[in-house]
Design a protein around this motif. Structure first.
Motif, short mmCIF file in Angstrom:
data_model
loop_
_atom_site.label_atom_id
_atom_site.label_comp_id
_atom_site.label_asym_id
_atom_site.label_seq_id
_atom_site.Cartn_x
_atom_site.Cartn_y
_atom_site.Cartn_z
N PRO A 1 0.81 -1.23 0.00
CA PRO A 1 0.00 0.00 0.00
C PRO A 1 0.84 1.27 0.00
N ALA A 2 1.92 1.29 0.80
CA ALA A 2 2.76 2.51 0.87
C ALA A 2 3.38 2.81 -0.49
N ALA A 3 3.87 1.76 -1.17
CA ALA A 3 4.48 1.98 -2.48
C ALA A 3 3.46 2.46 -3.49
N ALA A 4 2.26 1.83 -3.49
CA ALA A 4 1.23 2.24 -4.45
C ALA A 4 0.78 3.67 -4.20
N ARG A 5 0.63 4.07 -2.91
CA ARG A 5 0.24 5.47 -2.62
C ARG A 5 1.30 6.44 -3.15
N LEU A 6 2.59 6.11 -2.92
CA LEU A 6 3.67 7.01 -3.34
C LEU A 6 3.65 7.21 -4.86
N VAL A 7 3.49 6.09 -5.62
CA VAL A 7 3.53 6.19 -7.08
C VAL A 7 2.31 6.96 -7.59
N LEU A 8 1.11 6.63 -7.09
CA LEU A 8 -0.09 7.31 -7.56
C LEU A 8 -0.06 8.79 -7.21
N ARG A 9 0.44 9.13 -6.01
CA ARG A 9 0.52 10.54 -5.61
C ARG A 9 1.46 11.32 -6.54
N ASN A 10 2.59 10.72 -6.91
CA ASN A 10 3.51 11.39 -7.83
C ASN A 10 2.89 11.59 -9.20
N LEU A 11 2.17 10.57 -9.71
CA LEU A 11 1.56 10.70 -11.04
C LEU A 11 0.47 11.76 -11.04
N LEU A 12 -0.36 11.80 -9.98
CA LEU A 12 -1.42 12.81 -9.92
C LEU A 12 -0.83 14.21 -9.78
N ALA A 13 0.21 14.35 -8.91
CA ALA A 13 0.82 15.67 -8.72
C ALA A 13 1.44 16.18 -10.02
N ASN A 14 2.09 15.28 -10.78
CA ASN A 14 2.67 15.69 -12.07
C ASN A 14 1.57 16.10 -13.04
N ALA A 15 0.48 15.32 -13.10
CA ALA A 15 -0.60 15.65 -14.04
C ALA A 15 -1.19 17.01 -13.73
N ILE A 16 -1.42 17.32 -12.43
CA ILE A 16 -1.96 18.63 -12.05
C ILE A 16 -0.97 19.73 -12.41
N LYS A 17 0.32 19.46 -12.17
CA LYS A 17 1.36 20.48 -12.39
C LYS A 17 1.47 20.88 -13.87
#
Length: 710
Positions: free
Chosen positions: A589-605
């Motif tokens: 779960p920790a790894a999946a949260r980290l990857v998804l958070r990075n992808l969403l943050a990049n998409a918003i940015k």
């Protein structure tokens, strides 16, 4: 049959033509040598344009007469002429042809001379490995031939290459033996050159006293030579050494002598360089009007010299002097021109000094916004200089480490071979003494087999340790690069903002603007630090092993969208998902949260205001494909769906003035997914068409089992 006869006839005709041509005529070889001698005299006199036609004529005549040695020398001198003229690409083309021709000619005529000249060109092009390869091969050829003078000349050239790269020990290791050889030969010109180069090595190493010792030895040798340029250089070196030691009274006479010699020789460019150095001495002595007049004269001489780097440095010095004298407008004009010239030739040191000067002048004038821009430009140039020096230092250290490894490995193999030889001799003596015959031989063979197995295991352990050390060294270099380039910049912006707050009160609108910019910078820095720590833990194996468990992807997506809701609202970007709730993956779960958070943050940015970010999932075999698609700027070129390689993606600035991406988040995401059995994919239709990142995760074990039973 007819084809074979025709081919045989053509071969016979070709052979007859070669026999008819025969060896080159003595008159042709003499003419080629005369042309080469005349062109070299013209080159020494500085008449490059007059020498070129003679060299081309010599080359053509040598080629028609099958005089390979003459053609090689013609190509070498043509390359040397282009080198002096500053046309490095043309010089390298001529010399590469000469090397190829010399290698395929019996006896390899002139190969060492061509390689030495090629090394000089490669060094001027900053091709450090190429320069070393060429000069080291030339050194081996000269040594094998017993050509002591050429060997000393090559060692001197290698010393210059090592010195230009800041490799102090290797430079001395080449120059000191070269100096001893020139002393034995009695070659005063080459001896003076070696002494000057030794002095320059110590001067660059901030040992001005030792540099002065070698410059003083070179001066009497140079005074007896007709080369006035070498004399002016030697006098300038002596002046600079005294100046670095704080001995201004001793330095000034040498500067004045160098100026007189350059004026007498008519060397305008060299005179400009000497005057620029002399102006620094006058500035150090606070003789500012004299320094200004000297710099103005140096600038006028350097304007048409082609030495853009020295002209830019002179303009910066002139701007700094005007700033001290209170001439702000003139100082700003000189600094802006210096910055433009330095940018055109990528002289980062001059960019740093000119940018810092402009920042100070604009800050004094109250233009804080532009002052901040030039402060950031100067800091970026400083970071580049710092990174280049560290990269060169790391390269030297890595070369030393690899060299020591190879040396230790060779010594270990030699010791092992000697030990095996000694054991074998002892066993043979035992065989003869005891007379055990084949049984003892078999036992000895078994012992050697076991020894070889043991050595094989040891070698495997050594290779594994070497691979691990190389990987850790690469990780360390990557960390240093990220810290040096991407972390220093935001912190410097924070420092500049604090300086602005300490100055005169800012208008409310500017204060709000700077505060908003500072907030974005701090947010970017915090995200970078979090990714940096996670990635460092992953690379250094500080993080524990993955702990996979059944994971509700819909809940995971909703959780991360909620965490980034504030950022999406500030960027005016809509974030939605289309998951049904029955998507269950098998992942940490920790790894999946980290990857998804990075992808969403990049998409918003990277999505402009009014855009949309959508998250969807689809089942493909035994894996869930979780896609994050945006309507942002997309990639520079259309990219079909492919596995992500973060190092190949461009580093882009975010929308609305957000900080430039470091690429660390995607690199971290890929490595984390790899440890958890997942993969990361990317696709884009091109500029302005958005980007889709897809992470692949295994289907939860319970779901897969129930489907198999059903």
């Amino acid at each position: 049959m007819n084809k074979r006869l025709a081919k045989a006839a053509a071969t016979l005709a070709s052979g007859l033509a070669l026999l008819a041509a025969g060896p080159p005529a003595a008159s042709d070889t003499t003419r080629v040598r005369d042309l080469l001698r005349q062109s070299q005299d013209l080159l020494r006199a500085g008449q490059n344009e007059a020498a070129q036609p003679l060299l081309q004529q010599a080359r053509d005549l040598a080629r028609r007469g099958h005089f390979a040695a003459g053609e090689v020398e013609s190509l070498r001198v043509l390359g040397k002429a282009e080198l002096v003229h500053g046309s490095f690409a043309e010089a390298r083309a001529y010399l590469t042809q000469a090397v190829a021709l010399a290698r395929r000619t019996s006896g390899q005529p002139g190969l060492a001379d061509v390689l030495l000249t090629l090394g000089q060109v490669a060094n001027e092009q900053d091709d450090y490995p190429g320069a070393l390869r060429a000069c080291e091969e030339a050194l081996r050829l000269y040594h094998a031939r017993g050509a002591v003078r050429d060997e000393a000349r090559t060692r001197n050239g290698l010393g210059i290459i090592y010195s230009s790269r800041g490799d102090f020990p290797r430079a001395l290791a080449m120059l000191l033996p070269a100096l001893r050889q020139t002393q034995q030969l009695g070659d005063s010109a080459l001896q003076a050159n070696c002494l000057t180069n030794l002095g320059n090595v110590y001067f660059r190493h901030n040992d001005a006293r030792q540099a002065l010792h070698y410059f003083e030895q070179a001066l009497p040798l140079v005074r007896h030579r007709p080369d006035q340029g070498a004399l002016a250089d030697c006098l300038t070196n002596l002046a600079a050494a005294h100046q670095q030691l704080g001995e201004f009274k001793q330095a000034e006479p040498f500067y004045q002598q160098a100026i007189a010699v350059s004026e007498q020789a008519g060397e305008r460019a060299q005179l400009g360089v000497v005057l620029s150095d002399y102006a620094q001495l006058l500035t150090d002595q606070r003789r500012l009007p004299a320094a200004q007049a000297t710099l103005e004269r140096a600038r006028a001489l350097l304007e048409n010299s082609g030495d853009v780097g020295t002209l830019a440095a002179t303009l910066v010095a002139l701007g700094q002097l005007h700033s001290k004298l209170g001439h702000a407008a003139e100082a700003e004009a000189q600094a802006r021109r210096a910055l433009a010239l330095a940018t055109s030739v990528q002289d980062w040191s001059v960019q740093e000094s000119s940018g810092a000067l402009l920042a100070g002048l604009l800050k004094r004038r109250g233009d804080y916004r532009q002052a901040l821009q030039y402060t950031e430009l100067a800091q970026a140039a400083h970071d580049t200089v710092f990174s280049q020096s560290k990269a060169e230092e790391m390269g030297r250290l890595q070369g030393d480490f690899q060299l020591s490894q190879e040396r230790e490995r060779a010594q270990g193999l030699a010791r092992t071979g000697e030990a095996q030889q000694q054991r074998l001799q002892a066993q043979q003596r035992q065989l003869w003494g005891l007379g055990l015959g084949l049984g003892v031989v078999a036992a000895a063979g078994l012992a050697l087999w076991r020894l070889n197995r043991l050595l094989g295991r040891k070698n495997q352990q050594i290779e594994a340790q070497r691979a691990e050390l190389t990987e850790l060294n690469a990780t360390k270099d990557r960390l240093f690069s990220i810290i040096g380039h991407d972390l220093r910049g935001p912190l410097h912006s924070l420092h500049a903002f604090v300086e602005l707050l300490a100055g005169p009160p800012l208008p409310p609108d500017k204060l709000a603007q700077y505060t908003q910019r500072l907030t974005r910078t701090l947010d970017h820095t915090l995200a970078l630090l979090e990714n940096l720590l996670n990635w460092a833990a992953l690379q250094m194996r500080a993080a524990g092993p993955p702990r996979p468990e059944p994971l509700d992807l819909a809940a995971l997506v909703e959780e991360n969208i909620g965490l980034l809701a504030a950022a999406a609202e500030a960027a005016q970007v809509s974030v939605v998902h289309h998951l049904a709730g029955d998507e269950h993956a098998w992942a940490d779960p920790a790894a999946a949260r980290l990857v998804l958070r990075n992808l969403l943050a990049n998409a918003i940015k990277f999505t402009p205001a009014g855009g949309t970010v959508e998250v969807s999932a689809r089942r493909e075999g035994a894996a869930w494909q979780l896609a994050v698609a945006d309507t942002g700027r997309g990639l520079p070129e259309p990219t079909p769906w492919q596995e992500l390689r973060p190092e190949s993606l461009p580093r882009r600035a975010g929308e609305g003035g957000q900080a430039r991406s470091t690429g660390l988040g995607l690199l971290l995401s890929r490595d984390v997914l790899a440890r958890n059995g997942g993969r990361l994919w990317v696709a884009s239709a091109g500029p302005g068409q958005g980007t889709t990142f897809t992470l692949s995760l295994p289907v939860a074990a319970s779901v897969a089992t129930s489907e198999a039973v059903g």
